[in-house]
Design an enzyme around this catalytic site. Structure first.
Site, PDB file in Angstrom:
ATOM      1  N   ARG A 274       0.769  -1.228   0.004  1.00 16.20           N
ATOM      2  CA  ARG A 274      -0.129   0.078  -0.150  1.00 16.20           C
ATOM      3  C   ARG A 274       0.957   1.323   0.075  1.00 16.20           C
ATOM      4  NH1 ARG A 274       0.147   3.831   2.854  1.00 16.20           N
ATOM      5  NH2 ARG A 274      -0.259   2.849   4.712  1.00 16.20           N
TER       6      ARG A 274
ATOM      7  N   LEU B  97      10.322  14.882   1.836  1.00 14.81           N
ATOM      8  CA  LEU B  97      10.060  16.096   2.658  1.00 14.81           C
ATOM      9  C   LEU B  97      10.628  15.936   4.159  1.00 14.81           C
ATOM     10  CD1 LEU B  97       8.168  18.594   3.334  1.00 14.81           C
ATOM     11  CD2 LEU B  97       6.568  17.260   4.340  1.00 14.81           C
TER      12      LEU B  97
ATOM     13  N   GLU C 140       3.353   9.608   8.025  1.00 15.67           N
ATOM     14  CA  GLU C 140       2.317  10.505   7.239  1.00 15.67           C
ATOM     15  C   GLU C 140       1.458  11.262   8.543  1.00 15.67           C
ATOM     16  OE1 GLU C 140       1.838  10.948   4.539  1.00 15.67           O
ATOM     17  OE2 GLU C 140       2.767   9.101   3.494  1.00 15.67           O
TER      18      GLU C 140
END
Lengths: 395, 261
Positions: free
Chosen positions: A101, A142, A374
């Site tokens: 995923r 990032l 995340e």
């Protein structure tokens, strides 16, 4: 036959609250197709891949052929599926493995979404069709060694040199880093944070893999090291400045996790359920004991609750009314729920729960990463806390 | 080239099959899906279309309740270009004789070069629908096709039989049923799934195909289930507890039956 049997269906342990009835035909067909593909192509091998610390990149063109890379984007070879269809896809992929995923999330929601949303027309034309087909892979830089939850503290810097930009810095925990053909790299400039496309093989650009992970082993995680990497002016995203650019992408990716976590949790619950029904102790299946039934009931509840939360956030997203705070609640609750299911399922399986013959400990270890990446669990708590009190704990 | 692929909606094979003791019919009120054997028929038709002159088309044909729209979408996502769906309450309870009559009536409305079936239905496990429809349409029929190649206006086929393969040539128009070894059906792609609902769907009633209620359903059927019972338990099995002599006993058992010398 009793009258009630014609009006109610028996309880389906795999869809206790009949949530399927909330999905339309197309959504179910997408879900069924991805589930079947995962069953055929991933489940027979995933324990081995996890142990070897590897994910075969031949899967990328297969995923491309299925239309799952950048599936919720429109144009440039992307099918423009609904947010719910994308969510169901993430769920089924993560029921296979969080690493799988992650590959699809990073490709579609981070790299492709960034290019689709913030790239120039030339950048979109150049990258998106190949990325949708799985012929080119992307990654998203990032996070840095010293800047995770606080990306504004990034040290990576791009300075103008004539028409070019010269980038220096290090990005950390980058999924698909060493296999990516193009990296979306966010860097400080005199004009605020800007996004750049750095291509594989650029001089001064190296991508050492991060070894010794015991989570997300079927996923490539790398550093991006940029030492005087020179890119042309048109490698920069033309318009977006500040954290708005990267944060918009993260919100897309963590939306997929809201669903994906339910898939990992479901896989653990189903494994525990099957085991509890067939493992005999003291002359009867352990599923007939109160202590295991308590665990299975909690797991079933958590899977169904997570699914309803994901579906509601998906419906809001399709209606265009979703807020990042909604997604934060989904990620906060669903990943925690999945982790609790995994840990409980591990105990149902006893000693077998620690082997890769069963999916449980693999998901349990993976979910430790999902809990943190995340947007960490703690930061999402602060987002929700800020939303309900109106007082921001950070920023 | 016009190809029809006849598909069937069946109860989800992962769920337990149940028979309603009152009607003596398979309970179809649970989850239903596309018969898995039909995926091979659609795949083979798609491959023929890929190799054929432009304009070739695949019609997915089915006799099923009006609620079968998801099965239709699945078949179209798999590669069909349009669907022709005979949906009429009067069809309920049709046996092979009645269903083949209905299917033949639907198929006769168009001039198909080739009509393709899967080898069997995963619900009733019946292998004869292709033959029954071919008989009604007076077309040549080859069942259990394991390989095929189009050769002008005929089809060269390899037919799986118990002792090996038969190589046959059949002139078009024809009816075939394909074995599940003929191909590996592709996964429907997301764009194909999303496009399925936009493809032409034709829904027909019995009157549209020139049939009366008495031609199909229970009245049009020639078989009637009078009773159902479980298969008898096997009484000839021997259970051995191993007291150290089990291996000898098994060997003696096999020698006695001349399985080993």
């Amino acid at each position: 036959m009793s009258r009630s049997s014609t009006t109610t269906r028996p309880i389906n342990p795999h869809d206790y609250l009949e949530i399927d009835t909330l999905l339309d035909d197309e959504e179910r067909l997408v879900r069924d197709t991805v589930r079947q593909w995962v069953r055929d192509r991933v489940l027979p091998e995933i324990g081995h891949w996890f142990e070897e610390g590897y994910l075969p990149m031949e899967l990328a063109p297969e995923l491309g052929k299925l239309g799952l890379l950048g599936m919720h984007l429109e144009g440039y070879g992307c099918p423009g599926a609904s947010a719910v269809a994308y969510g169901l896809t993430c769920l089924e992929l993560e029921a296979g493995d969080s690493g799988l995923r992650s590959l699809v999330s990073v490709q579609g929601s981070l790299a492709m979404f960034a290019i689709h949303n913030w790239g120039s027309e030339e950048q979109r034309q150049r990258w998106l069709p190949r990325m949708a087909a799985g012929e080119a892979l992307g990654c998203f830089g990032l996070t840095e060694p010293d800047a995770g939850s606080d990306p504004g503290a990034m040290r990576t810097r791009a300075r103008r040199d004539g028409d070019d930009w010269v980038i220096n810095g290090t990005k950390m925990w980058i999924t698909n880093g060493s296999v990516a053909d193009v990296a979306v790299v966010w860097a400080q400039t005199d004009d605020g944070i800007r996004g750049f496309l750095v291509e594989k093989g650029a001089k001064g650009f190296t991508t050492p893999d991060i070894k010794h992970k015991i989570s997300l082993r079927a996923s490539i995680t790398s550093e991006l090291v940029l030492e005087d990497v020179r890119v042309p002016a048109d490698a920069m995203f033309p318009d977006v400045r500040g954290l708005r650019g990267p944060l918009s992408c993260l919100n897309e990716a963590r939306y997929g996790i809201v669903w994906g976590a339910v898939g990992a949790g479901r896989a653990c619950y189903e494994s525990a359920l099957e085991y509890a029904k067939t493992r005999i102790a003291f002359g009867k299946p352990i599923g007939g004991t109160q202590i295991q039934q308590q665990k299975l009931a909690e797991m079933a509840l958590e899977v169904n609750r997570g699914m309803l939360v994901a579906l509601q956030i998906g419906r809001l997203k399709d209606a265009g009314t979703v807020r990042p705070e909604h997604v934060s609640m989904g990620k906060f609750g669903n990943v925690r729920g999945a982790l609790e299911i995994a840990r409980s399922a591990r105990t149902v399986l006893g000693g077998n729960g620690i082997t890769l013959e069963y999916p449980v400990i693999r998901h349990m270890n993976n979910l430790e990463s999902v809990y943190t990446y995340e947007g960490t669990h703690d930061v999402h708590a602060l987002v929700i806390g800020g939303a309900v009190t109106g007082i921001q704990a950070f920023r | 080239m016009k190809i029809a692929v006849c598909v069937k909606e069946v109860p989800d094979p992962t769920a337990e099959k149940r028979i309603d003791p009152d009607t003596k019919r398979l309970v179809r009120s649970g989850e239903n899906t596309l018969n898995r054997y039909d995926r091979h028929a659609i795949e083979e038709a798609v491959r023929l279309r890929e190799g054929a002159a432009p304009g070739a088309e695949i019609a997915v044909v089915l006799v099923a309740p009006a609620s079968a729209s998801r099965t239709v979408d699945k078949a179209l996502a798999q590669g069909g270009d349009r669907s022709v769906h005979l949906a009429d309450d009067g069809l309920s309870g049709s046996d092979i004789v009645a269903t083949s009559r209905a299917l033949a009536a639907v198929l006769a409305r168009d001039s198909y070069d080739l009509i393709v079936f899967g080898q069997q239905g995963s619900d009733a496990e019946c292998y004869v629908m292709a033959s029954a429809v071919a008989e009604r349409l007076a077309r040549p029929c080859v069942t259990q096709v394991a390989a095929l190649a189009l050769d002008g206006s005929s089809l060269k086929v390899k037919r799986q039989v118990e002792t090996g393969y038969e190589t046959l040539e059949v002139s078009l128009p024809a009816v075939i049923s394909v074995s599940d070894a003929i191909n590996e059906p592709r996964y429907p792609s997301l764009p194909a799934i999303m496009g399925a609902k936009r493809k032409p769907h034709e829904v027909l009633s019995l009157a549209d195909v020139g049939l009366a209620a008495g031609d199909v359903g229970v009245d049009g059927s020639r078989t009637h289930v009078s009773a159902l019972s479980k298969p008898p338990t096997r009484g000839d099995s021997v259970k051995l507890e191993d007291d150290g002599t089990a291996a000898e006993k098994i060997l003696a058992f096999l020698v006695e039956r001349k399985v080993v010398a």
